[in-house]
Each structure stands twice: as C-alpha cells, then as structure tokens.
Design a protein around this motif. Structure first.
Motif, PDB file in Angstrom:
ATOM      1  N   TYR A 120      86.905  60.497  95.871  1.00 56.51           N
ATOM      2  CA  TYR A 120      87.472  61.564  94.588  1.00 56.51           C
ATOM      3  C   TYR A 120      86.053  60.908  93.578  1.00 56.51           C
ATOM      4  O   TYR A 120      85.909  59.331  93.224  1.00 56.51           O
ATOM      5  CB  TYR A 120      88.534  61.091  94.159  1.00 56.51           C
ATOM      6  CG  TYR A 120      89.459  61.336  94.324  1.00 56.51           C
ATOM      7  CD1 TYR A 120      89.919  62.372  94.285  1.00 56.51           C
ATOM      8  CD2 TYR A 120      89.879  61.304  95.644  1.00 56.51           C
ATOM      9  CE1 TYR A 120      90.983  63.375  94.532  1.00 56.51           C
ATOM     10  CE2 TYR A 120      90.835  61.815  96.609  1.00 56.51           C
ATOM     11  CZ  TYR A 120      91.474  62.734  96.000  1.00 56.51           C
ATOM     12  OH  TYR A 120      92.533  63.581  96.358  1.00 56.51           O
ATOM     13  N   ASP A 121      85.164  61.832  92.879  1.00 57.17           N
ATOM     14  CA  ASP A 121      83.848  60.961  91.939  1.00 57.17           C
ATOM     15  C   ASP A 121      83.958  61.711  90.534  1.00 57.17           C
ATOM     16  O   ASP A 121      85.493  63.263  90.826  1.00 57.17           O
ATOM     17  CB  ASP A 121      83.568  61.235  92.306  1.00 57.17           C
ATOM     18  CG  ASP A 121      81.676  61.207  91.407  1.00 57.17           C
ATOM     19  OD1 ASP A 121      81.991  59.775  90.711  1.00 57.17           O
ATOM     20  OD2 ASP A 121      80.952  61.840  91.108  1.00 57.17           O
ATOM     21  N   ARG A 122      84.668  61.107  89.253  1.00 55.87           N
ATOM     22  CA  ARG A 122      84.919  61.317  88.323  1.00 55.87           C
ATOM     23  C   ARG A 122      84.009  62.430  87.399  1.00 55.87           C
ATOM     24  O   ARG A 122      82.840  62.492  88.120  1.00 55.87           O
ATOM     25  CB  ARG A 122      85.114  60.326  87.320  1.00 55.87           C
ATOM     26  CG  ARG A 122      84.845  61.462  85.412  1.00 55.87           C
ATOM     27  CD  ARG A 122      85.229  59.620  84.200  1.00 55.87           C
ATOM     28  NE  ARG A 122      85.619  58.407  84.854  1.00 55.87           N
ATOM     29  CZ  ARG A 122      87.173  58.403  85.022  1.00 55.87           C
ATOM     30  NH1 ARG A 122      87.262  59.514  84.932  1.00 55.87           N
ATOM     31  NH2 ARG A 122      87.808  57.054  85.449  1.00 55.87           N
ATOM     32  N   ALA A 123      84.076  64.037  87.331  1.00 57.52           N
ATOM     33  CA  ALA A 123      83.892  64.830  86.821  1.00 57.52           C
ATOM     34  C   ALA A 123      85.141  65.840  85.892  1.00 57.52           C
ATOM     35  O   ALA A 123      85.826  65.206  85.856  1.00 57.52           O
ATOM     36  CB  ALA A 123      83.434  65.998  88.018  1.00 57.52           C
ATOM     37  N   VAL A 152      89.851  57.967  99.705  1.00 56.33           N
ATOM     38  CA  VAL A 152      91.642  58.168 100.042  1.00 56.33           C
ATOM     39  C   VAL A 152      90.886  58.142 102.143  1.00 56.33           C
ATOM     40  O   VAL A 152      90.490  59.495 101.921  1.00 56.33           O
ATOM     41  CB  VAL A 152      92.065  58.929  99.679  1.00 56.33           C
ATOM     42  CG1 VAL A 152      93.367  59.175 101.347  1.00 56.33           C
ATOM     43  CG2 VAL A 152      92.211  59.071  98.513  1.00 56.33           C
ATOM     44  N   GLY A 153      91.003  57.630 102.590  1.00 53.88           N
ATOM     45  CA  GLY A 153      90.869  57.512 104.004  1.00 53.88           C
ATOM     46  C   GLY A 153      91.650  58.534 104.842  1.00 53.88           C
ATOM     47  O   GLY A 153      92.952  57.773 104.598  1.00 53.88           O
ATOM     48  N   LEU A 158      82.321  65.262 110.263  1.00 53.50           N
ATOM     49  CA  LEU A 158      82.686  65.014 109.464  1.00 53.50           C
ATOM     50  C   LEU A 158      82.432  63.452 108.810  1.00 53.50           C
ATOM     51  O   LEU A 158      83.847  63.045 109.235  1.00 53.50           O
ATOM     52  CB  LEU A 158      83.994  65.751 108.541  1.00 53.50           C
ATOM     53  CG  LEU A 158      84.129  65.822 106.945  1.00 53.50           C
ATOM     54  CD1 LEU A 158      82.451  66.065 106.110  1.00 53.50           C
ATOM     55  CD2 LEU A 158      84.959  66.540 106.716  1.00 53.50           C
ATOM     56  N   ASN A 159      81.952  63.352 108.016  1.00 49.65           N
ATOM     57  CA  ASN A 159      82.304  61.811 107.654  1.00 49.65           C
ATOM     58  C   ASN A 159      83.028  61.629 106.002  1.00 49.65           C
ATOM     59  O   ASN A 159      83.900  60.659 106.015  1.00 49.65           O
ATOM     60  CB  ASN A 159      80.995  61.297 107.441  1.00 49.65           C
ATOM     61  CG  ASN A 159      80.636  59.766 106.969  1.00 49.65           C
ATOM     62  OD1 ASN A 159      80.337  59.625 105.561  1.00 49.65           O
ATOM     63  ND2 ASN A 159      81.082  58.355 107.584  1.00 49.65           N
ATOM     64  N   HIS A 160      82.136  62.331 105.134  1.00 50.80           N
ATOM     65  CA  HIS A 160      83.357  62.580 103.502  1.00 50.80           C
ATOM     66  C   HIS A 160      82.754  63.578 103.212  1.00 50.80           C
ATOM     67  O   HIS A 160      81.916  64.064 103.796  1.00 50.80           O
ATOM     68  CB  HIS A 160      83.007  60.572 102.916  1.00 50.80           C
ATOM     69  CG  HIS A 160      81.118  61.152 102.556  1.00 50.80           C
ATOM     70  ND1 HIS A 160      79.903  61.073 103.392  1.00 50.80           N
ATOM     71  CD2 HIS A 160      80.383  61.363 101.569  1.00 50.80           C
ATOM     72  CE1 HIS A 160      79.001  60.950 102.356  1.00 50.80           C
ATOM     73  NE2 HIS A 160      79.538  61.539 101.409  1.00 50.80           N
ATOM     74  N   THR A 161      83.542  63.452 102.244  1.00 51.96           N
ATOM     75  CA  THR A 161      83.207  64.518 101.230  1.00 51.96           C
ATOM     76  C   THR A 161      84.091  64.487  99.743  1.00 51.96           C
ATOM     77  O   THR A 161      84.706  63.091  99.639  1.00 51.96           O
ATOM     78  CB  THR A 161      84.153  66.556 101.047  1.00 51.96           C
ATOM     79  OG1 THR A 161      83.433  66.852 100.439  1.00 51.96           O
ATOM     80  CG2 THR A 161      85.925  66.329 101.161  1.00 51.96           C
ATOM     81  N   ILE A 162      83.356  64.569  98.809  1.00 51.43           N
ATOM     82  CA  ILE A 162      83.346  64.640  97.331  1.00 51.43           C
ATOM     83  C   ILE A 162      84.098  65.656  96.820  1.00 51.43           C
ATOM     84  O   ILE A 162      83.892  66.396  97.148  1.00 51.43           O
ATOM     85  CB  ILE A 162      82.026  64.669  96.822  1.00 51.43           C
ATOM     86  CG1 ILE A 162      80.849  63.199  96.957  1.00 51.43           C
ATOM     87  CG2 ILE A 162      81.955  64.381  94.687  1.00 51.43           C
ATOM     88  CD1 ILE A 162      79.358  63.063  96.685  1.00 51.43           C
ATOM     89  N   VAL A 163      84.855  64.787  95.940  1.00 48.30           N
ATOM     90  CA  VAL A 163      86.294  65.584  95.285  1.00 48.30           C
ATOM     91  C   VAL A 163      87.037  65.309  93.517  1.00 48.30           C
ATOM     92  O   VAL A 163      86.673  63.909  92.991  1.00 48.30           O
ATOM     93  CB  VAL A 163      87.973  65.360  96.154  1.00 48.30           C
ATOM     94  CG1 VAL A 163      88.951  66.000  94.805  1.00 48.30           C
ATOM     95  CG2 VAL A 163      88.394  65.023  97.721  1.00 48.30           C
ATOM     96  N   PRO A 164      85.619  66.389  93.303  1.00 44.93           N
ATOM     97  CA  PRO A 164      84.897  66.144  92.240  1.00 44.93           C
ATOM     98  C   PRO A 164      87.276  66.294  90.979  1.00 44.93           C
ATOM     99  O   PRO A 164      88.363  66.711  91.504  1.00 44.93           O
ATOM    100  CB  PRO A 164      84.653  67.376  90.951  1.00 44.93           C
ATOM    101  CG  PRO A 164      85.855  68.444  91.539  1.00 44.93           C
ATOM    102  CD  PRO A 164      86.001  67.359  93.517  1.00 44.93           C
TER     103      PRO A 164
END
Length: 129
Positions: free
Chosen positions: A50-53, A40-41, A5-11
């Motif tokens: 983290y992405d705005r939603a 956040v590493g 796993l490299n990254h995941t997006i957290v709304p």
C-alpha cells in the motif's frame, strides 16, 4: 526459474487504514513498513504494498481462499456491516455467487475504504486438494 508475482502496489489515501482493513477481513497481518510502503503479506511471499496516493482509479483484487477462510472472511465482512455483492457491478447486495463455470466455487465482492473492488473466492470442486 518460473515467473511468480512478487508484489503489487495498491494506491490508498491512507495506506495504514487500507492495509489494516484488508488484513482484518482476510485474517492476515500488516507487515512492518518497507520504505514508504505498508505491506500485507499473502501466500508464496507475495505482498500488496500500500502506497499513499491522492488520486487514482479503483482497481480489482481477487483472493483465492479455502472454504473455511471464505466463511471466516464473509463473517467478518457481515459482522462489520460492510456491504458485499454477488456481482462485480455491485448490484446484488448481501449475496454471494456460486459459479456456473466452476462447480463448487463461491465468491463475493466488497469495496475497501478507497473504493477498490475486492473479491474473495473459493477454488472449485476440481481445484480443491
């Protein structure tokens, strides 16, 4: 090459606030912005981006931590007045769980500012190095 796993997006409604919340609990840093993401590493170069939603369903994120890191994170949770639970349904407030399936494993659940269910858990006795 193995699959990692490299990254995941957290709304999040406010990515900076949510990223800082989790980073503070886990004793981590918030990285510099990457495009419109607030990262956040974690270990193994994995990031939670983290992405705005405005609208989203809450997700569950679980973090395997060592015993000392667990105790420190739990102390920060309790010191901040954040309610934590021994169960994912959030019925057993103020408690941690001890796994019957994995001897030596402890864990707890808590909600972040956006309602995501966060979990910290320790490795079991046979998983410790």
């Amino acid at each position: 090459m193995s699959v990692e796993l490299n990254h995941t997006i957290v709304p999040a409604r406010d990515p900076q606030v949510s990223a800082r919340f989790l980073a503070d609990i886990l004793g981590l840093g918030v990285g510099p912005p990457l495009a419109h993401f607030t990262p956040v590493g974690l270990a193994h170069q994995v990031t939670l981006d983290y992405d705005r939603a405005e609208r989203f369903e809450p997700h569950h994120y679980a973090f395997l931590v060592g015993d000392q890191e667990f105790d420190a994170a739990l102390g920060r949770i309790q010191g901040s007045g954040i309610t934590h639970y021994a169960d994912p349904a959030c019925r057993e407030a103020g408690r941690i769980y001890e796994s019957e399936q994995v001897p030596g494993r402890r864990g707890t659940y808590f909600r972040d500012p956006d309602g995501h269910l966060m979990e910290i858990l320790t490795p079991g006795a046979t998983e410790r190095r």
